[in-house]
Every structure is written in C-alpha cells, then in structure tokens.
Design an enzyme around this catalytic site. Structure first.
Site, PDB file in Angstrom:
ATOM      1  N   ASN A  74      43.333 -16.668  -5.634  1.00  0.00           N
ATOM      2  CA  ASN A  74      42.393 -17.340  -4.736  1.00  0.00           C
ATOM      3  C   ASN A  74      43.010 -17.277  -3.338  1.00  0.00           C
ATOM      4  O   ASN A  74      43.921 -18.044  -3.024  1.00  0.00           O
ATOM      5  CB  ASN A  74      42.184 -18.785  -5.188  1.00  0.00           C
ATOM      6  CG  ASN A  74      41.169 -19.520  -4.338  1.00  0.00           C
ATOM      7  OD1 ASN A  74      40.659 -18.971  -3.353  1.00  0.00           O
ATOM      8  ND2 ASN A  74      40.873 -20.747  -4.695  1.00  0.00           N
ATOM      9  N   ARG A 127      38.885 -14.796  -6.743  1.00  0.00           N
ATOM     10  CA  ARG A 127      37.761 -15.690  -6.438  1.00  0.00           C
ATOM     11  C   ARG A 127      37.195 -15.284  -5.080  1.00  0.00           C
ATOM     12  O   ARG A 127      37.948 -15.099  -4.120  1.00  0.00           O
ATOM     13  CB  ARG A 127      38.261 -17.128  -6.373  1.00  0.00           C
ATOM     14  CG  ARG A 127      37.229 -18.074  -5.821  1.00  0.00           C
ATOM     15  CD  ARG A 127      37.739 -19.494  -5.792  1.00  0.00           C
ATOM     16  NE  ARG A 127      36.719 -20.372  -5.279  1.00  0.00           N
ATOM     17  CZ  ARG A 127      36.800 -21.052  -4.132  1.00  0.00           C
ATOM     18  NH1 ARG A 127      37.866 -20.960  -3.377  1.00  0.00           N
ATOM     19  NH2 ARG A 127      35.818 -21.818  -3.741  1.00  0.00           N
ATOM     20  N   HIS A 172      30.708 -23.769  -5.774  1.00  0.00           N
ATOM     21  CA  HIS A 172      31.338 -24.324  -6.988  1.00  0.00           C
ATOM     22  C   HIS A 172      30.720 -23.741  -8.257  1.00  0.00           C
ATOM     23  O   HIS A 172      30.802 -24.350  -9.328  1.00  0.00           O
ATOM     24  CB  HIS A 172      31.162 -25.862  -7.076  1.00  0.00           C
ATOM     25  CG  HIS A 172      31.910 -26.658  -6.073  1.00  0.00           C
ATOM     26  ND1 HIS A 172      31.416 -27.837  -5.563  1.00  0.00           N
ATOM     27  CD2 HIS A 172      33.118 -26.472  -5.486  1.00  0.00           C
ATOM     28  CE1 HIS A 172      32.285 -28.347  -4.703  1.00  0.00           C
ATOM     29  NE2 HIS A 172      33.328 -27.530  -4.635  1.00  0.00           N
ATOM     30  N   ARG A 210      32.761 -34.063   4.765  1.00  0.00           N
ATOM     31  CA  ARG A 210      31.475 -33.439   5.130  1.00  0.00           C
ATOM     32  C   ARG A 210      30.339 -34.440   4.986  1.00  0.00           C
ATOM     33  O   ARG A 210      30.333 -35.255   4.059  1.00  0.00           O
ATOM     34  CB  ARG A 210      31.189 -32.238   4.225  1.00  0.00           C
ATOM     35  CG  ARG A 210      32.162 -31.117   4.399  1.00  0.00           C
ATOM     36  CD  ARG A 210      31.753 -29.915   3.546  1.00  0.00           C
ATOM     37  NE  ARG A 210      32.913 -29.081   3.297  1.00  0.00           N
ATOM     38  CZ  ARG A 210      33.212 -28.541   2.120  1.00  0.00           C
ATOM     39  NH1 ARG A 210      32.417 -28.720   1.076  1.00  0.00           N
ATOM     40  NH2 ARG A 210      34.284 -27.808   1.978  1.00  0.00           N
ATOM     41  N   GLU A 245      38.266 -23.122 -13.269  1.00  0.00           N
ATOM     42  CA  GLU A 245      37.663 -21.945 -12.637  1.00  0.00           C
ATOM     43  C   GLU A 245      38.514 -20.689 -12.870  1.00  0.00           C
ATOM     44  O   GLU A 245      37.980 -19.598 -13.041  1.00  0.00           O
ATOM     45  CB  GLU A 245      37.514 -22.194 -11.124  1.00  0.00           C
ATOM     46  CG  GLU A 245      36.424 -23.214 -10.832  1.00  0.00           C
ATOM     47  CD  GLU A 245      36.619 -23.942  -9.515  1.00  0.00           C
ATOM     48  OE1 GLU A 245      37.432 -24.888  -9.477  1.00  0.00           O
ATOM     49  OE2 GLU A 245      35.966 -23.571  -8.529  1.00  0.00           O
TER      50      GLU A 245
END
Ligand code: ADP
Length: 404
Positions: free
Chosen positions: A7, A91, A181, A242, A387
C-alpha cells in the site's frame, strides 16, 4: 505461494508478506517519511520479532530495497531469497469507471491509473510510484496485480451513483459517486454471510466501516447498491477530520465570507472538520471518549452528531435494501468502540434489531463475532477487516489464471 501486499502512499509504503497456503501474515511493516527527514522502516514478523531503523529513503525504490532487506536479512527475516515471492499485489484507491475488477499490471493499466489522478491526486500518483519502484527492484518478470479500492462499488445503479447536477458534468468530467473502502466492505460482507451461514445471494447487508475515514455500504446479493462516500472520500457522514455531506450552500457562503481558495476550502473540509471540528479537541475517538467521561460538552456533541448521522444512514440503507438481514461494524472505531455500537444499535429497535450488551462489550481488540440477540430481526456482527488478505487472494487468483 507467498504474496507481497503493498500500500504505497505519497511518503509511506506499507507491506505485508502473506503465505497463501494458510493465509498467515509472515511479516509486515511500514516505511515512513519517504523523501523527508527522519525516514524510517519499522515492522515485525510472525514470531513477534520487531525492528525499527532510521534510514535515509529518497524515494519509493529505496524504500523497496529496505523492505527486501527486512524480509531476507537480520533477526526479523522470514525468507532467504526474494525469489520465494510469487507476486506483488498493490492497493490502488481510484479505478474510476475504467477498472471494475483487479487487474494484472501492464503498461495500459499503469497509464489508466495515472489518467485517473485527477480524481485521486494524493493517492494514484503515489500508487504508480509504488508499482514502478517494485518493477525497478524486482524486474518485469515478477507479476504485479492492482486491486482497486472502489471496484466493489462498481455495481451501483445510476440512481445511486449520479449526482443531480447537469448531466453534462457527468459526461464531461465523470463526476459521480465512486465510493471507497470497497476492499474492506467486500471482505466483511463476504465474511458476514459466511458467519451467518447464508448464501450471499438473497442476503441484504449494511456494512459500517468506521475508522478515521468512515463509510457505510448497502449490499444486496453480494453486490453494492449504494455507498456513502462519493466522488472523493469526503462524502457521507462526519469522520475524524472530514465533514461528510453538507448543504452545498455552506461552502459557497463560507468561500464568500472567508475568501477561501478551493485549496483552502479543501483543507477545512478534509482536515479541520468532523469530530475534530465540532469537538475542538481531537479527531481520535479514544480522546473524545476520555473528554466525554470528563464531562466535555463539545466532545459529547461531536460524538452524538456522528452517531445520529450513522443511524440515519443505516435507516436509509434499510429502506434502499427494503429490509436488512445483517449489519457489520468494522474499522478502528467499529471494531473497538462498544459504546459507539451500543449507541447506534440501541436506536434500531424500530427495525426489530437488538444487541446483547454483554456480548457487545466482549467483541473488541480484533475479536470477531455476533453481538445481536437471538430474537433480533437482523444479525449484527463485529468483523475486523482484512483488506490485505483480499488483495493477496485476488493476486493469487490472477497469477494462477496466468499459469493455465
Ligand atoms: P484509518 O481510517 O486511518 O485506517 P482506523 O481504522 O485505524 O483508521 O481507525 C482509527 C480510529 O479508531 C480512531 O478514531 C481511533 O480512536 C479508533 N480506535 C482505535 N482503537 C480504539 C478503541 N480501543 N476504542 C475506541 N476507538 C478506537
């Protein structure tokens, strides 16, 4: 078969080496502050041997070289030669509408990821750097696979992915809901159906990934029908820093009043809003839980606002799915905050959903299991996401199909 999962961010590179024979993680770690002062690599192996070293890393290629060293040399080594690695899985955050499944890396795929950089300016260029660095270190012969974070959301119908602005902007700029996601929602939804002992076809699931970034997804028959994040990960409900969705006029109004440039607006909405913006204390759920225990009102307000928004999403998605069979909590908050889960689920009685509070308190720190009562109309699960395993599984499948 051993697969290296990567990643790559703009200044970081996370890795995991997974033995696919039994899906165990042999080693994992992170190179941090690549290209900056104080760059370092730290990691551990499956025996619990840990290491941390400050090393100058000018770029991702140098970081990769240190990863190969960490895997093959020293106390934490788990392989004797990099040739033991059969493939690398990367990823990639944004696959746009172009890539709706995992792909073997080719020049065409790299170009496609680069072309989507407008939609993910912080992520896609970094992923390409990671892929190129990997090629530079391992050569062209080692197969590389890319797994797109939003591929799982590609099944959304237009009524879920279109924004009601003039259609020409969708045509001209591909402005639409992509969702993020996806790899996490894919893992936990498949795992949930498995734990429920049900075929995913015929099952309606709502998966809640609650971490620093948060998203909720509605999944019918194993296919995403809606998700809360949009063109970017800013959409949906409030997160650590956020804002999630707002009345769009708030942005226009504030730009006029404060004279913000688009970049300044972006910083406020992405970095200074959410739990941090409302509480004024922290974006971290643990800090807020402490502040709430100490009676801090703005921390309480931030937390209440986030839980309220999550409940509205769950209710909305139950309507979109026309019922719900299973709800999953995952991500740092979803997996660990029993208070958060309780305060969400205790308001879902109108759907016939009930959780067992003792069970709810039990499933934290990576424990997986069902927290709903036997008479609950839907099963509620805590499922730690994985993941990297999805990336490794896709990589293995693609590499094996090459050999056929
Ligand atoms: P990211 O989106 O960066 O991958 P994570 O999934 O790691 O984030 O989630 C980070 C969030 O999880 C933080 O808000 C953190 O406070 C929260 N978290 C982690 N452990 C706990 C815990 N034991 N209790 C409550 N919240 C936790």
């Amino acid at each position: 078969m051993k697969i290296l999962v990567i990643n790559a961010g703009s200044s970081s590179l996370k890795y995991q080496l997974i033995d696919m024979d039994d899906e165990t993680v042999l080693a994992k770690g992170i190179c941090d502050r690549i290209g900056l002062d104080g760059s370092k690599i730290k990691g551990s192996n499956f025996k619990g041997v840990k290491f941390e070293k400050e090393l100058r890393m000018h770029n991702h290629t140098e970081a990769f070289l240190y990863v190969t060293r960490a895997l093959t040399q020293g106390d934490a080594a788990v392989i004797s030669d990099m040739k033991e690695i059969s493939a690398v899985g990367h990823r990639v955050v944004q696959g746009g509408a172009k890539f709706n499944k995992s792909m073997l890396v080719t020049d065409y795929v790299i170009k496609g990821i680069e072309e989507l950089s407008d939609l993910a300016p912080l992520h896609n260029p970094a992923h390409v750097q990671g892929i190129n660095a990997c090629r530079a270190v391992f050569g062209d012969e080692l197969p590389e696979v890319v797994v797109f974070d939003n591929a799982f959301h590609s099944t959304m119908p237009p009524e879920a992915y279109l924004f009601p602005i003039p259609y020409e902007y969708y045509e001209k700029y591909k402005i639409r809901r992509y969702g993020f996601h996806g790899t996490s929602h894919r893992y936990v939804s498949a795992r949930c159906a498995q734990l429920m002992g049900r075929d995913i076809v015929g099952t309606r699931l709502i998966t809640c990934h609650l971490g620093n970034g948060c998203s909720i997804t509605a999944i019918k028959d194993g296919k995403v029908i809606d998700t809360s994040m949009g063109l970017t990960p800013l959409d949906g409900f409030m997160m650590g820093t956020r804002s999630g969705s707002l009345d769009p006029s708030v942005i226009i109004y504030l730009q006029e009043k404060e004279g913000w440039t688009p970049q300044e607006t972006d910083v406020v909405l992405n970095k200074k809003s959410g739990l941090l913006g409302i509480s004024g204390i922290s974006s971290d759920d643990r800090d807020l839980e402490q502040a709430i225990a100490a009676g801090n009102e703005r921390a309480q307000m931030a937390s209440r606002l986030q839980r309220y928004q999550i409940r509205k999403f769950i209710g909305g998605y139950a309507a979109a799915l026309e019922g719900v069979d299973g709800i999953v909590f995952t991500g740092g908050i979803g997996e660990n905050s029993s208070i958060m889960r309780e305060e969400i689920c205790d308001h879902l009685g109108y759907l016939g959903i009930h959780i067992d509070h003792a069970l709810n308190n039990e499933f934290v720190h990576g424990k997986e299991g069902k927290i709903s009562t036997d008479d609950s109309s839907a099963d509620v699960y805590v499922i730690p996401t994985n993941e990297e395993l999805v990336i490794a599984r896709d990589t293995k499948e693609i590499v094996e199909s090459l050999a056929k």
